[in-house]
Enzyme design. Structure first.
Site, mmCIF file in Angstrom:
data_model
loop_
_atom_site.group_PDB
_atom_site.id
_atom_site.type_symbol
_atom_site.label_atom_id
_atom_site.label_comp_id
_atom_site.label_asym_id
_atom_site.label_seq_id
_atom_site.Cartn_x
_atom_site.Cartn_y
_atom_site.Cartn_z
ATOM 1 N N PRO A 81 0.416 13.148 0.633
ATOM 2 C CA PRO A 81 0.117 13.747 1.732
ATOM 3 C C PRO A 81 -1.206 14.427 1.107
ATOM 4 C CG PRO A 81 2.384 14.139 1.214
ATOM 5 C CD PRO A 81 1.903 13.437 0.272
ATOM 6 N N GLU A 82 -2.337 14.529 2.092
ATOM 7 C CA GLU A 82 -3.447 15.211 1.738
ATOM 8 C C GLU A 82 -3.746 16.223 2.696
ATOM 9 O OE1 GLU A 82 -6.754 12.364 1.437
ATOM 10 O OE2 GLU A 82 -5.495 10.864 0.972
ATOM 11 N N LYS A 87 -2.661 21.604 -1.090
ATOM 12 C CA LYS A 87 -1.727 20.573 -0.587
ATOM 13 C C LYS A 87 -0.691 21.430 -0.638
ATOM 14 C CE LYS A 87 -4.254 16.741 -2.284
ATOM 15 N NZ LYS A 87 -4.363 15.674 -3.036
ATOM 16 N N ARG A 120 11.069 10.221 -5.266
ATOM 17 C CA ARG A 120 10.561 10.078 -6.373
ATOM 18 C C ARG A 120 10.919 11.355 -7.495
ATOM 19 N NH1 ARG A 120 6.175 6.347 -7.219
ATOM 20 N NH2 ARG A 120 6.244 6.963 -9.333
ATOM 21 N N ARG A 131 -8.523 4.421 -8.705
ATOM 22 C CA ARG A 131 -7.984 4.614 -7.556
ATOM 23 C C ARG A 131 -8.605 3.528 -6.457
ATOM 24 N NH1 ARG A 131 -6.117 9.721 -6.347
ATOM 25 N NH2 ARG A 131 -5.237 8.712 -4.759
#
Ligand SMILES: [Zn+2]
Length: 284
Positions: free
Chosen positions: A2-3, A54, A122, A274
């Site tokens: 999530p950004e 975030k 995770r 990335r």
């Protein structure tokens, strides 16, 4: 991961449902996911929900807050038991049909019988009890990237002029600019027609203005669309529904497809480890 737009969507929605409620219980199912004493927040009334970079911050009376970081696979799902439950079995581990599920790490209960489920496949995410005044990690983050007032052109010029690193790595650096992750870095550079590999200090004045405008515009559009839930991504709104901005992405994840502006083919390279997507005809 999530950004800013995804976390901001969750913040707005949590603020709507939690403001004014009291926490009646905290059940920690996975110790690693909760830091601090749950007893400190029990019985406290919620004043509002804020965000820094975030991190979502549930602010309570008496100067206590819960700070929450979703990291890679965190979800915050709110259920009251009466409303229709959103459920898509095909979402696999990220489906939120029956809660708690095997990835639920913490359950927070409220005095209206509502429950907030923190799911995290995770287990990199966390919930922390903090003093509201401690301004979590304030010194580590740059200005909020969607906020015209704190992310000024003057500030952007000053950070770009100091570095020869590729521009994409600079806008991803949370200490310089808070909230831009890989999806929105790619999209902003495409919108501004600037190659991700360009040396930051070589951007001219016009390009710097255009890139700042693009970052602010792209993030705020994504907030309007309630964030992006790309394939294999855990992000969900607090109802369990996906965001919709993945339907509006122009380059991210689109290698080999046609550019919507020029018809050229979208390329993919790796930059700083990335996935980096761009159109070599439109971006210079
Ligand atoms: Zn193009």
């Amino acid at each position: 991961m999530p950004e800013l737009p995804e976390v901001e969507t969750i913040r707005l929605q949590l603020n709507n449902v939690l403001k004014g409620l009291k926490i009646t219980g905290i059940e920690v199912l996975t110790k690693k996911s909760f830091l601090g004493d749950p007893g400190e927040v029990k019985g406290k009334k919620i004043i509002g929900v804020r965000r820094r970079a975030k991190i979502t911050i549930i602010e309570m009376e008496k100067g206590i807050s819960l700070a929450i970081h979703l990291k890679l696979t965190g979800q915050l799902i709110f259920r009251k038991g009466t409303e229709k439950k959103y459920c898509e079995q095909k979402d696999g581990p990220f489906a939120v049909c029956e809660l708690p599920n095997k990835f639920t790490r913490v359950i927070i209960s409220f005095n209206n019988r509502g429950r907030l489920y923190f799911n995290d496949l995770r287990i990199f995410g966390w919930i922390k009890v903090i003093n509201t005044s401690s301004e979590i990690g304030e010194e580590k983050f740059g200005p909020e990237a969607n906020d015209k007032k704190s992310f000024t052109l003057e500030y952007f010029n000053s950070i770009l002029s100091k570095t020869k690193k590729p521009i994409k790595l600079i806008i991803l650096d949370q200490e310089k600019l808070a909230g831009v992750g890989n999806i929105y870095a790619n999209e902003s550079l495409y919108s501004a027609e600037i190659l991700p590999t360009r040396q930051s200090s070589f951007l001219n004045d016009e390009e710097t203005v255009k890139l700042r405008d693009s970052i602010i515009k792209v993030l705020n559009e994504a907030i309007k669309h309630k964030g992006s839930s790309d394939r294999d991504e855990a992000y969900r709104q607090i109802s369990g529904e996906k965001g919709t901005h993945q339907n509006y992405l122009k380059v991210y994840g689109k290698a080999g497809q046609k550019c919507s502006k020029c018809g050229g083919i979208i390329k993919r390279i790796s930059l700083g480890g990335r996935g980096t997507f761009y159109c070599e005809k439109c971006q210079h």
